[in-house]
Design a protein around this motif. Structure first.
Motif, short mmCIF file in Angstrom:
data_model
loop_
_atom_site.label_atom_id
_atom_site.label_comp_id
_atom_site.label_asym_id
_atom_site.label_seq_id
_atom_site.Cartn_x
_atom_site.Cartn_y
_atom_site.Cartn_z
N LEU A 288 41.61 28.43 51.84
CA LEU A 288 41.90 29.86 51.71
C LEU A 288 41.30 30.65 52.88
O LEU A 288 41.97 31.50 53.48
N GLN B 135 43.18 32.71 55.88
CA GLN B 135 42.95 34.14 56.10
C GLN B 135 42.66 34.40 57.58
O GLN B 135 43.19 35.33 58.17
N SER C 119 45.84 33.88 59.71
CA SER C 119 46.82 34.96 59.50
C SER C 119 46.55 36.13 60.43
O SER C 119 47.46 36.91 60.72
N VAL D 18 47.37 28.18 52.47
CA VAL D 18 47.45 29.04 51.27
C VAL D 18 47.97 28.21 50.10
O VAL D 18 47.48 28.31 48.97
N ASP E 194 44.27 33.22 41.40
CA ASP E 194 44.13 34.58 41.91
C ASP E 194 42.80 35.20 41.49
O ASP E 194 42.15 35.89 42.27
N ALA F 20 40.24 33.71 43.67
CA ALA F 20 40.34 34.11 45.08
C ALA F 20 39.90 35.56 45.28
O ALA F 20 39.22 35.88 46.25
N PHE F 21 40.29 36.43 44.35
CA PHE F 21 40.15 37.86 44.61
C PHE F 21 38.99 38.53 43.84
O PHE F 21 38.68 39.68 44.09
N GLU G 81 38.36 42.58 53.16
CA GLU G 81 39.76 42.83 53.47
C GLU G 81 40.67 42.15 52.43
O GLU G 81 41.56 42.76 51.85
N MET G 82 40.40 40.88 52.21
CA MET G 82 41.30 40.08 51.37
C MET G 82 41.35 40.58 49.93
O MET G 82 42.39 40.60 49.29
N LEU H 201 42.63 45.09 47.51
CA LEU H 201 43.65 45.66 46.62
C LEU H 201 43.44 45.26 45.15
O LEU H 201 43.34 46.15 44.29
N PRO H 202 43.32 43.96 44.86
CA PRO H 202 43.11 43.61 43.44
C PRO H 202 41.81 44.20 42.87
O PRO H 202 41.75 44.55 41.70
N TYR I 115 42.28 48.04 42.07
CA TYR I 115 43.16 48.36 40.93
C TYR I 115 43.06 47.25 39.90
O TYR I 115 44.02 46.48 39.72
N ALA J 264 46.00 45.65 37.49
CA ALA J 264 47.38 45.80 38.01
C ALA J 264 47.96 44.42 38.31
O ALA J 264 47.24 43.51 38.68
N VAL J 265 49.27 44.32 38.11
CA VAL J 265 49.97 43.07 38.45
C VAL J 265 50.82 43.37 39.69
O VAL J 265 51.46 44.41 39.76
N TRP J 266 50.78 42.46 40.64
CA TRP J 266 51.46 42.73 41.92
C TRP J 266 52.66 41.85 42.10
O TRP J 266 53.19 41.70 43.15
#
Lengths: 330, 261
Positions: free
Chosen positions: B28, B32, B35, B58, B79, B82-83, B248-249, B252-253, B256, B259-261
């Motif tokens: 992972l 990152q 990328s 990934v 997820d 990871a997040f 950075e990674m 977002l999760p 929020y 939330a489901v993305w």
């Protein structure tokens, strides 16, 4: 996408030195929907127009990697990260085949890249807008790739063989891109209030620039008639734009999002949506390189190219050494 | 998923969980990093190759972290792992979190990692854990390409121009201190090796050294003794870089939750 003619000036007339019988034979082949291949005779203006159009398309694919690449590191799930990486990688692949198609017309990839970096060559105006939230990744797939498909599907039958064949491959991948974008929008439009707000905001910002992707209105596209006669273009800018609006508005409604156009309405008589006036002053500013992030995009491309020079030089030097070692051994 | 529960039931779960995090986090974090190059590489062909390697990594991370979540049995999936884990809980080696630097530095990191990962996965395909063996079999095909591709670049840059040679040497100079960690054996590795789940890491060293010697000869690059090892990644003590990568990674999760993305 990204094939729109961005030249305001009419193309120069065919040079008088070209023999009329060759021109006539060429025009007849094109009119009969035959493919023109790299070794075939073609008018200089046809070659010039194609190099400009295909290289502009290639540049758009490469510059287009930047706004989406901006979100790979922040993709909100592992699956989204993988899909976005695959998508941006596809764009790079499209750029590569398109440069290769344009090279068959006698212009090298380096010359085309040089023209991009000095501002001589254009790329699609859409990539000079920023990607501010994750919903923008959805909006780009849905709207920008959706518009691209509409422009590119007819180009699978364009008169220049290498370009038409590149388009067949590109179109297959673009439809996957469009679906993944719409899927992100569905997820967000049906998500939390914050996600829904991001989705609406993305539509608000990307709607008008997406309509501009089809290029200037027909009465300001001086080269359209010639390009259509040459089968480089199959439909006019306004026809494609109308088709895009007709297809996309119901998709926005399905998402529960509002298209940011107070004049938008369905005309029962024509069976088409009527829509408001596009801000053409904004369009021409963006074409001129004055889009909100045009400077960032060109800065990034030029930096990548300049900083990569030593790598390209090393690869060439190593290949030359290998070649001379092989020759010495023979 | 029956293999997951059967293998998880008969083995020391915490060790297996930790081992899977090591495998997943390595892939992972390197993905990152790679990328970051996307759209900025020295040429389109290289851009495509790097995105492709990142994509493979990934994919590996998804499989290992999902499986780690099953083994842990607390309802976390890939997820979530990871997040929603912080740096102290990440188990990747220090090598993969090192900055891209220039293309030479990126290729030095890739070559060292992929060469080692190939040897590790050649062992993992024989794992007594069927799920790990399955993931490894799929991944090994990808890793073979990553190792060959990065070795070709090491040779090309090492034996290219004087500038590329110097940059390649400098790229490796940044990375050497993180090589020993790849072969370090602790109680997790010992338990895993004893159960036949993965190869003993120290057993991979001689093949690794041989591969390095051969690539460096082809690249006309000097191989010098390694500097003192920097360790800690496998215990969650990372370089300063990892916190920024995760910021950075995970932004977002974490901003929020729910939330489901």
């Amino acid at each position: 996408m990204y094939t729109t003619e961005l030249q305001k000036q009419p193309s120069k007339p065919v040079a008088a030195t070209e023999p009329q019988e060759l021109i006539d034979a060429f025009e007849a082949r094109v009119a009969a929907d035959e493919f023109i291949e790299p070794k075939d005779w073609m008018p200089a203006a046809y070659r010039r127009t194609l190099v400009r159009q295909i290289s502009q398309h290639a540049h758009s694919e490469i510059v287009g990697m930047l706004p989406e690449g901006n979100w790979i590191g922040r993709a909100p799930s592992l699956r989204r990260k993988a899909v976005l990486l695959a998508k941006v990688q596809d764009e790079g692949g499209h750029g590569l085949y398109l440069y290769a198609a344009a090279e068959t017309l006698g212009t090298s990839r380096e010359e085309m890249i040089e023209a991009l970096h000095t501002g001589k060559a254009k790329y699609s105006t859409i990539f000079n807008y920023p990607t501010l939230t994750w919903a923008d990744i959805g909006a780009i797939g849905w709207l920008v790739d959706g518009a691209a498909i509409m422009n590119q599907v007819p180009l699978q039958r364009t008169s220049y063989g290498p370009y038409a064949r590149a388009m067949v491959r590109v179109c297959k991948e673009e439809s996957f891109h469009q679906r993944q974008g719409y899927e992100i929008m569905m997820c967000m439009a049906n998500g939390t209030p914050e996600q829904k707000e991001m989705a609406q905001d993305a539509l608000d910002r990307w709607w008008w620039p997406s309509l501009m992707m089809f290029g200037p209105p027909d009465d300001e596209s001086p080269n359209t008639a010639q390009s259509m006669r040459w089968r480089i273009k199959r439909d006019t800018n306004d026809e494609l734009r109308q088709h895009f609006v007709d297809v996309t508005v119901p998709q926005a409604e399905f998402l529960g999002l509002k298209v940011p156009d107070p004049k938008l309405r369905f005309n029962e008589a024509t069976g088409h949506y009527q829509f408001g006036e596009i801000d053409w002053a904004e369009f021409w500013n963006v074409v001129k390189g004055e889009g909100p992030v045009a400077k960032e995009r060109m800065h990034d491309r030029v930096k990548a190219w300049d900083e990569g020079a030593w790598v390209r030089d090393a690869a060439a030097a190593h290949a030359a050494k290998q070649h001379s070692t092989r020759q010495a051994a023979e | 998923m029956t293999t997951a529960s059967s293998s998880a039931a008969s083995r020391p779960d915490p060790a297996l969980f930790d081992y899977l995090l090591r495998l997943g986090d390595d892939s992972l974090i390197l993905a990152q990093r790679l990328s970051e190059w996307c759209g900025h590489a020295p040429m389109i062909e290289v851009d495509l190759s790097m995105s492709n390697v990142a994509l493979d990594l990934v994919g590996q991370a998804m499989l290992f972290l999902d499986y780690a979540g099953q083994v842990e049995g607390k309802g976390r999936d890939g997820d979530k792992l990871a997040f929603h884990r912080d740096a102290l809980r990440f188990r990747n080696c220090l090598l993969v979190e090192q900055p891209n630097g220039d293309f030479g530095q990126t290729m030095a990191r890739q070559y060292l990692f992929s060469t080692w990962q190939r040897l590790l996965f050649q062992g993992l395909v024989k794992s007594t854990d069927a799920q790990i063996a399955g993931i490894a079999a799929k991944a090994l095909k990808e890793i073979e390409y990553h190792a060959d591709w990065s070795a070709e670049w090491v040779v090309r840059l090492g034996d290219g121009t004087p500038e590329s040679r110097e940059r390649m040497i400098n790229g490796f100079a940044w990375m050497w201190r993180f090589v020993d960690e790849l072969f370090q054996v602790d109680e997790i590795d010992a338990a895993v090796a004893k159960a036949g789940i993965g190869p003993a890491r120290d057993s991979l060293r001689s093949d690794f050294d041989a591969a390095l010697k051969s690539t460096f000869e082809a690249a006309t690059l000097p191989l010098t003794p390694l500097p003192a090892a920097v360790l800690g990644g496998r215990k969650g003590h990372h370089s300063e870089h990892l916190g920024h990568i995760l910021a950075e990674m995970q932004h977002l999760p974490r901003s929020y939750p729910g939330a489901v993305w």
